[in-house]
Write an enzyme that holds these catalytic residues in place. Sequence first.
Site, PDB file in Angstrom:
ATOM      1  N   ARG A 131       0.845  -1.190   0.000  1.00  0.00           N
ATOM      2  CA  ARG A 131       0.000   0.000   0.000  1.00  0.00           C
ATOM      3  C   ARG A 131       0.887   1.250   0.000  1.00  0.00           C
ATOM      4  O   ARG A 131       2.093   1.143   0.176  1.00  0.00           O
ATOM      5  CB  ARG A 131      -0.955   0.022   1.193  1.00  0.00           C
ATOM      6  CG  ARG A 131      -0.266   0.133   2.543  1.00  0.00           C
ATOM      7  CD  ARG A 131      -1.276   0.213   3.672  1.00  0.00           C
ATOM      8  NE  ARG A 131      -0.648   0.552   4.943  1.00  0.00           N
ATOM      9  CZ  ARG A 131      -1.313   0.826   6.056  1.00  0.00           C
ATOM     10  NH1 ARG A 131      -2.631   0.798   6.073  1.00  0.00           N
ATOM     11  NH2 ARG A 131      -0.665   1.125   7.175  1.00  0.00           N
ATOM     12  N   ASN A 181      -5.053   8.159   4.211  1.00  0.00           N
ATOM     13  CA  ASN A 181      -4.904   7.311   5.395  1.00  0.00           C
ATOM     14  C   ASN A 181      -3.446   7.283   5.817  1.00  0.00           C
ATOM     15  O   ASN A 181      -2.565   6.947   5.019  1.00  0.00           O
ATOM     16  CB  ASN A 181      -5.355   5.873   5.095  1.00  0.00           C
ATOM     17  CG  ASN A 181      -5.348   4.997   6.337  1.00  0.00           C
ATOM     18  OD1 ASN A 181      -6.162   5.185   7.240  1.00  0.00           O
ATOM     19  ND2 ASN A 181      -4.456   4.044   6.388  1.00  0.00           N
ATOM     20  N   GLU A 182      -3.184   7.685   7.057  1.00  0.00           N
ATOM     21  CA  GLU A 182      -1.841   7.590   7.645  1.00  0.00           C
ATOM     22  C   GLU A 182      -0.759   8.098   6.682  1.00  0.00           C
ATOM     23  O   GLU A 182       0.191   7.398   6.333  1.00  0.00           O
ATOM     24  CB  GLU A 182      -1.539   6.159   8.079  1.00  0.00           C
ATOM     25  CG  GLU A 182      -2.405   5.683   9.230  1.00  0.00           C
ATOM     26  CD  GLU A 182      -2.043   4.300   9.725  1.00  0.00           C
ATOM     27  OE1 GLU A 182      -2.360   3.983  10.889  1.00  0.00           O
ATOM     28  OE2 GLU A 182      -1.446   3.510   8.958  1.00  0.00           O
ATOM     29  N   GLU A 224      -8.051   5.056  15.238  1.00  0.00           N
ATOM     30  CA  GLU A 224      -7.657   3.645  15.184  1.00  0.00           C
ATOM     31  C   GLU A 224      -6.944   3.259  16.470  1.00  0.00           C
ATOM     32  O   GLU A 224      -6.115   4.012  16.982  1.00  0.00           O
ATOM     33  CB  GLU A 224      -6.711   3.356  14.009  1.00  0.00           C
ATOM     34  CG  GLU A 224      -7.338   3.381  12.643  1.00  0.00           C
ATOM     35  CD  GLU A 224      -6.349   2.946  11.569  1.00  0.00           C
ATOM     36  OE1 GLU A 224      -5.408   2.175  11.894  1.00  0.00           O
ATOM     37  OE2 GLU A 224      -6.499   3.367  10.414  1.00  0.00           O
ATOM     38  N   TRP A 239       2.280  -6.270  13.327  1.00  0.00           N
ATOM     39  CA  TRP A 239       3.440  -5.707  12.649  1.00  0.00           C
ATOM     40  C   TRP A 239       4.661  -5.521  13.543  1.00  0.00           C
ATOM     41  O   TRP A 239       5.699  -5.051  13.073  1.00  0.00           O
ATOM     42  CB  TRP A 239       3.082  -4.375  11.976  1.00  0.00           C
ATOM     43  CG  TRP A 239       2.168  -3.498  12.773  1.00  0.00           C
ATOM     44  CD1 TRP A 239       0.811  -3.428  12.668  1.00  0.00           C
ATOM     45  CD2 TRP A 239       2.527  -2.569  13.805  1.00  0.00           C
ATOM     46  NE1 TRP A 239       0.301  -2.508  13.562  1.00  0.00           N
ATOM     47  CE2 TRP A 239       1.323  -1.960  14.265  1.00  0.00           C
ATOM     48  CE3 TRP A 239       3.736  -2.169  14.373  1.00  0.00           C
ATOM     49  CZ2 TRP A 239       1.307  -0.990  15.267  1.00  0.00           C
ATOM     50  CZ3 TRP A 239       3.719  -1.210  15.367  1.00  0.00           C
ATOM     51  CH2 TRP A 239       2.513  -0.635  15.803  1.00  0.00           C
ATOM     52  N   GLU A 296      -2.710  -8.274   7.143  1.00  0.00           N
ATOM     53  CA  GLU A 296      -3.149  -7.953   8.500  1.00  0.00           C
ATOM     54  C   GLU A 296      -4.151  -8.972   9.048  1.00  0.00           C
ATOM     55  O   GLU A 296      -4.937  -8.650   9.931  1.00  0.00           O
ATOM     56  CB  GLU A 296      -3.738  -6.539   8.523  1.00  0.00           C
ATOM     57  CG  GLU A 296      -2.676  -5.479   8.271  1.00  0.00           C
ATOM     58  CD  GLU A 296      -3.200  -4.057   8.396  1.00  0.00           C
ATOM     59  OE1 GLU A 296      -2.718  -3.333   9.291  1.00  0.00           O
ATOM     60  OE2 GLU A 296      -4.067  -3.668   7.605  1.00  0.00           O
ATOM     61  N   LYS A 297      -4.081 -10.203   8.564  1.00  0.00           N
ATOM     62  CA  LYS A 297      -5.045 -11.211   9.030  1.00  0.00           C
ATOM     63  C   LYS A 297      -4.858 -11.576  10.498  1.00  0.00           C
ATOM     64  O   LYS A 297      -5.786 -12.075  11.145  1.00  0.00           O
ATOM     65  CB  LYS A 297      -4.968 -12.460   8.155  1.00  0.00           C
ATOM     66  CG  LYS A 297      -3.626 -13.155   8.098  1.00  0.00           C
ATOM     67  CD  LYS A 297      -3.673 -14.344   7.136  1.00  0.00           C
ATOM     68  CE  LYS A 297      -2.296 -14.962   6.934  1.00  0.00           C
ATOM     69  NZ  LYS A 297      -1.409 -14.041   6.176  1.00  0.00           N
ATOM     70  N   PHE A 298      -3.667 -11.334  11.052  1.00  0.00           N
ATOM     71  CA  PHE A 298      -3.452 -11.614  12.470  1.00  0.00           C
ATOM     72  C   PHE A 298      -3.548 -10.353  13.327  1.00  0.00           C
ATOM     73  O   PHE A 298      -3.227 -10.389  14.514  1.00  0.00           O
ATOM     74  CB  PHE A 298      -2.106 -12.309  12.680  1.00  0.00           C
ATOM     75  CG  PHE A 298      -2.058 -13.692  12.092  1.00  0.00           C
ATOM     76  CD1 PHE A 298      -2.916 -14.685  12.548  1.00  0.00           C
ATOM     77  CD2 PHE A 298      -1.189 -14.001  11.057  1.00  0.00           C
ATOM     78  CE1 PHE A 298      -2.892 -15.959  12.000  1.00  0.00           C
ATOM     79  CE2 PHE A 298      -1.153 -15.260  10.504  1.00  0.00           C
ATOM     80  CZ  PHE A 298      -2.010 -16.259  10.967  1.00  0.00           C
ATOM     81  N   HIS A 299      -3.956  -9.249  12.719  1.00  0.00           N
ATOM     82  CA  HIS A 299      -4.261  -8.035  13.477  1.00  0.00           C
ATOM     83  C   HIS A 299      -5.650  -8.205  14.071  1.00  0.00           C
ATOM     84  O   HIS A 299      -6.605  -8.543  13.375  1.00  0.00           O
ATOM     85  CB  HIS A 299      -4.217  -6.826  12.532  1.00  0.00           C
ATOM     86  CG  HIS A 299      -4.250  -5.498  13.223  1.00  0.00           C
ATOM     87  ND1 HIS A 299      -5.322  -5.065  13.973  1.00  0.00           N
ATOM     88  CD2 HIS A 299      -3.335  -4.493  13.264  1.00  0.00           C
ATOM     89  CE1 HIS A 299      -5.066  -3.851  14.444  1.00  0.00           C
ATOM     90  NE2 HIS A 299      -3.873  -3.483  14.034  1.00  0.00           N
TER      91      HIS A 299
END
Length: 674
Positions: free
Chosen positions: A111, A149-150, A306, A314, A354-357
Amino acid sequence: MPAFTPHRVHFGGDYNPEQWPEEVWAEDVRLMKEAGVTMVTAGIFSWARAEPRPGEWDFGWFDRVMGNLADAGVEVCLATMTASPPPWLSHRHPEILPVTAEGRLLHPGSRQHYCPSSPVYRAHAVRLVERLAARYADHPALSMWHVGNEYGCHTRQCYCDVSADDFRRWLRERYGTVDALNEAWSTAFWSQAYSGFEEVLPPRAAPTFPNPAQQLDFHRFSSDALLACHLAERVVLGRVTPGVPVTTNFMPHHKPVDQFAWAAHEDVVSLDFYQDPHDPETHLGAALAFDLMRSAGRGAPWMLLEQAPSAVNWRPRNGPKPPGAMRLWSWQAVAQGADAVLYFQWRQSRGGAEKFHSAMVPHGGTGTRVFREVAALGRELASVPQLAGSRVAPPGTALVQDWNSWWALELDSHPSTALSHTERFLAHHRPLFEANVPCDVVPPDRELSGYRLVIVPSLYLLSEETAARLTAYVRDGGHLLVSFFSGIVDDCDRVHLGGYPAPLREVLGLTVEEFWPLAEGATVTVRGGTGREKGPIREARGDLWSEAVRLEGAEAVARFDGGELDGVPAVTRHGYGEGVAWYVGTRLEALATRALLDTVREGAGVGPVLPGLPDGVQATVREADDGTRFLFLLNHGTAPARAALPRPMRDLLKPGGTAEAHVTLPPRGVAVLT
């Protein structure tokens, strides 16, 4: 600017329905109601779905998403979808891709793969925002706009040829002539003088140190280039939806983006903050970041846009938030002025980076601790709507922060490259936080007369104008504390001549003859006076830095003991006009810093919100327009804490409770008292 006026403290998170089949969306809305969600941020990464091929628009699916949310009474902070360009854009226009200082091209596949100066990227982004704003301008779910975003999270600076052209344009606007540029950049050194702007490049990888003024200006330019992307979209939103507030999410302790400059263009300031459960002091970094957000917005309520319900994905080690931590840290944001508590994200991703976020709805669904804690917090925030719109009581203390000085301080070829802007600010903010002394974080041009105490940590870059304002502040009765390596250079990174720190010598009553940075791991002993002259420091250790200070009217409160600087002043105090100026010439250990700041603030007449609180208990006050005051007590400690209250008060988080003269907080406990 349009006002951010929520009827309650908003609660919710990033909603990414494009990651899921449409049959899941109905369950999303049902669970949002169950969890007490009042606002979601939608569309942040939806560009590829909304414009799957150039000029081919597909908003039908998003119409249904917006309709579902409107029917459920959930407000939408609608993202402009421009944070991550679709693959087709970089495939057709590879010139939008960013390049590092070493000349390495950064490819798509994650991204933020765009050059901020790219006119192609900006044109496609603006075209998308035009479509989006026109389509949803009158939609009942639309509450706010979330631009980008960010910014600067991954692509902080770009060194490509497009950026080089934009940098040259920026320099022409700043300096007008190449002669003025040469003067500002001190190009007489190392035969760097330019004969025309066309010869100027970004500070790409070079044989040795690039020109420091060039590096400083490139930091400024890069922040401005990102801001130009933001403003290009904001102009469209202001024209098409003039009554809808606009925000973008800042990151904490984030060097690439000058948040004071950006905040002037936000209707409400927003922050992403991810505490580290493995760090027992993570709430201290949060406290500084939250104070900065409130101050950047000039005291107005801000948004925690957020946070993580539990673990992130991360860090090298991603620990979960233990029971009660998410609630405590969410309330900390509210206690320090937030009127919104949102998460990344609503539903935990099945695939992708980010599936484990963690998310509000975890992989395990609603039968999980995370969802139960999230829903409980939603209900709790809904029970205190009267907090919305109240403001943190005006502090009597301010920390002066300047992004220009941050960029300059951490350049190479300095007496020491171990200096960290963020560490210096945390070291001075922490003693105030631990003493429950509220604090603003302000830019150098902010009016200071309303503060009793102003603290200036290592403000290496200092203009003559700011130095004159600090001097006048003390002359008129203010109390000032300045730490080492302050007031050394002007805004072109040129040394102020006449002895360090030349523009502050008069108010501080001293001269620094020579910097004496310490070797890694080395320390110095600092010893204070005794008997009647006993000061706040009896004996302490310093590290990182020391200085050869010569007094010119100031008095030595503590001196170096032993070593090459034996007997040289380490901490000084100078009565000047109606006020007092203090100076610290080394990095004192934490206990000594606390003792010194306690003495300085007491002399300035600055006291805690509530005296006598146990260690680890945070106290803040928010005030409503009708005069109602809300006292927040948060226990960041590991043991129960009992606090005496100034008068019998009722805890709003305990419905039906009676007024009490004391409150007992369990570990990670919270009370909101009135």
